[in-house]
Enzyme design. Structure first.
Site, short mmCIF file in Angstrom:
data_model
loop_
_atom_site.label_atom_id
_atom_site.label_comp_id
_atom_site.label_asym_id
_atom_site.label_seq_id
_atom_site.Cartn_x
_atom_site.Cartn_y
_atom_site.Cartn_z
N GLU A 131 0.87 -1.08 0.05
CA GLU A 131 -0.07 -0.02 0.00
C GLU A 131 0.93 1.27 0.04
OE1 GLU A 131 -3.10 0.03 -0.52
OE2 GLU A 131 -3.74 -1.71 -0.12
N ASP A 271 -5.06 -9.66 -7.80
CA ASP A 271 -5.32 -8.74 -8.76
C ASP A 271 -3.94 -8.08 -9.64
OD1 ASP A 271 -4.67 -7.22 -6.43
OD2 ASP A 271 -6.69 -6.49 -6.33
N GLU A 389 -19.57 -5.85 -3.80
CA GLU A 389 -18.12 -6.34 -3.75
C GLU A 389 -17.98 -7.79 -4.27
OE1 GLU A 389 -13.89 -5.59 -2.20
OE2 GLU A 389 -15.76 -4.35 -2.82
N GLU A 448 -12.38 -0.11 -10.24
CA GLU A 448 -11.95 -1.10 -11.20
C GLU A 448 -12.79 -1.19 -12.21
OE1 GLU A 448 -10.04 -1.84 -7.22
OE2 GLU A 448 -12.04 -1.90 -7.85
N THR A 549 -1.37 0.77 -10.41
CA THR A 549 -2.70 0.15 -9.98
C THR A 549 -3.31 1.00 -8.98
OG1 THR A 549 -3.51 -2.26 -9.01
CG2 THR A 549 -1.53 -1.03 -7.83
#
EC number: 3.2.1.-
Length: 563
Positions: A131, A271, A389, A448, A549
């Site tokens: 992160e 992902d 989700e 996304e 990303t």
């Protein structure tokens, strides 16, 4: 009889005509990612301004109530700390401020960013390497690439060096949650980590090496990519990596790096590890083919095992694919599909579409288009107009490569309420047709789906995608807007009558229940993608920039870039 010289000329001309004829009939290799827009591709000013207004609404809430905090709590106006207290929302938003032309806010945010002490506080908390890399390092790098503000470079190096110290382990693999800093000795590589946490670090450190011309970052990137390439044929599905890997176990005669887990997906935990194969090749492909090689091996197995078609109504004869989750042990040579798809996996539509141009695989564009269609369907058919989700769909009974027709009788048979179910216990079965189960009905302000819609627009120029995106935007804002910002939703599958003040008047609306949370990626990704969808196509062109990303754009370098 023709002279010999004339015969040679005739033969040469004939050969040239054959070559030209072959070139004119054979498929040419793409030379650009974006569609070749004409002057008709206008800015949709009203929609773009609507997105900017929502950004400013939330940004003002952050400035007034949570300045320099990691995040704003949009219902209460409180502040939250999440990632070592390094002002995640501030740094994550820098490039969006610049892209939206909010120059004064950008300057103010840069000045505040320069006061953050990354190295001095790194030993006080366990640094989330993934992160921190995508949000902080990516945010600073994009702001520098866009603005060329020289003041940001020392801060970028300060942060980069601190995060790079996570690789100071016995086997060179990172510690994904550690106290970092120059004073720390040798660390221990993590015993267990999500695939994405380890496989999504190439892009940022590679670009940092390009900017600083410091090879130590690139050496780490090369080491990491070589480790993943070696492990690609050691998992239970050759070509893929499982959702959980073991960074500490890459050495020895039988390394367990990819052998302890048997679940594979494109969603949570995995992902961006696949996304970064395409994007790092785009950044570095003239210097290495390793990312192309890994992508081609992985994409073959993704298409074979992870994608499925489902019985869904209202598809309007649209071809739809959903990414699922599969399990395959090393003992039983059988792959089991769980037809559960996640909002997080919606990025893969854009991933396949871009890969189709970069690697000249035209069929992959249609894969990406169909995945995007699936996410759009989930938005359009939920009660709120927002995809949950995670939900389970009913796979098509025939695997013939085509979209199966809706069959209401079969749907009723497969999704019927259990006989023992009492009214008070049956909420989980009250979903619109097509949603077999909804394991997580929340919406976390995720980007996304709109990311893939944006990519489809930029690659096709088809206005359909802008209309789709606008519908998504209107639904999201209607349900998430709060007094101080925009709030995540507890459920996209249920609505309630709620009273709200609008322009001084009490208005009753049917809305979803919200929760007091607004992630920094709302600024960095979701609103940025909406803004770029309605902008002129040259703003952050996919032919000139690669977005990490977290949607932070890094400038591509001629002579090094892979396409």
């Amino acid at each position: 009889m023709l002279p010999r010289k004339r015969v040679k000329i005739a033969i040469a001309l004939f050969t040239l005509l054959v070559i030209l004829s072959f070139l004119s009939t054979s498929p040419s290799k793409p030379t650009r990612i974006q569609h070749k827009f004409t002057r008709k591709a206008q800015i949709q000013t009203a929609r773009q301004n609507a997105v900017k207004r929502e950004f400013l609404h939330a940004w003002t809430g952050y400035k007034d109530h949570a300045w320099m905090a990691d995040g704003l709590m949009p219902l209460s106006g409180s502040r939250k700390q999440q990632f070592c207290g390094w002002s995640a929302t501030l740094v994550d938003s820098l490039d969006t401020l610049y892209i939206m032309g909010l120059d004064d806010d950008f300057d103010e945010a840069v000045n505040a960013t320069l006061t953050i002490d990354f190295t001095g506080t790194a030993g006080d908390c366990d640094v989330n390497l993934f992160e921190s890399t995508i949000r902080y390092l990516g945010g600073l790098m994009a702001a520098y690439d866009l603005s060329n503000d020289a003041r940001l470079l020392p801060k970028l190096v300060e942060l980069g060096d601190m995060l790079h110290s996570a690789f100071r382990t016995a086997n060179g693999m990172p510690c994904t949650h550690c106290k970092l800093g120059a004073k720390r000795g040798v660390l221990m590589a993590s015993n267990s980590a999500p695939l994405a946490d380890v496989g999504s670090l190439y892009l940022e450190f590679a670009r940092l090496s390009q900017i600083t011309r410091d090879e130590k970052y690139m050496k780490t990137v090369d080491f990491l990519s070589n480790t993943f390439a070696r492990a690609q044929d050691q998992s239970s599905i050759v070509g893929l990596w499982p959702e959980i890997v073991i960074p500490s176990a890459t050495d020895g005669t039988d390394p367990m790096f990819v052998k302890a887990n048997f679940r594979y997906s494109l969603g949570a935990l995995s992902d961006s590890a696949y996304e970064y194969l395409v994007k790092t090749h785009l950044l570095l492909g003239k210097t290495t083919k390793i990312y192309e090689s890994m992508w081609k091996a992985a994409s073959k197995q993704i298409k074979r095992h992870l994608l499925f078609r489902a019985f869904i109504p209202h598809a309007d004869k649209t071809e739809v694919i959903f990414p699922g989750i599969v399990t395959r042990s090393r003992i039983v040579n059988q792959t089991l599909l769980e037809p559960r798809t996640e909002h997080l996996a919606c990025f893969s539509g854009g991933m396949f579409a871009m890969a189709s141009r970069i690697f000249n695989e035209p069929d992959d564009f249609h894969i990406g288009e169909q995945i995007t269609n699936g996410c759009v369907w989930a938005y359009r058919n939920s009660p709120t107009g927002i995809m949950p989700e995670a939900f389970t769909a009913l796979p098509c009974s025939d695997n013939d490569g085509r979209q199966c027709d809706w069959n209401g009788s079969y749907w009723e048979q497969e999704s019927r309420r259990p006989a023992h179910c009492q009214d008070a216990d049956c909420d989980q079965y009250r979903f619109p047709p097509g949603f077999l189960q909804v394991s997580d009905p929340s919406y976390k302000l995720r980007p996304e789906a709109i990311e893939s819609v944006f990519v489809m627009w930029r690659m096709t120029g088809n206005e359909h995608w802008r209309e789709v995106g606008w519908s998504m935007f209107e639904s999201i804002i209607a349900h998430t807007r709060s007094a101080f910002g925009h709030a995540a939703l507890l459920s996209t599958m249920e609505t309630y009558d709620q009273d709200r003040y609008e322009k001084g008047l009490m208005v009753r609306k049917v809305l979803a229940r919200r929760q007091d949370d607004m992630e920094s990626f709302w600024f960095a990704e979701t609103l940025k993608y909406f803004y770029l969808l309605f902008s002129e196509p040259n703003l952050i062109s996919l032919d000139e920039w690669v977005l990490n990303t977290e949607a932070h754009p890094f400038r591509l370098t001629a002579g090094i870039r892979g396409f």
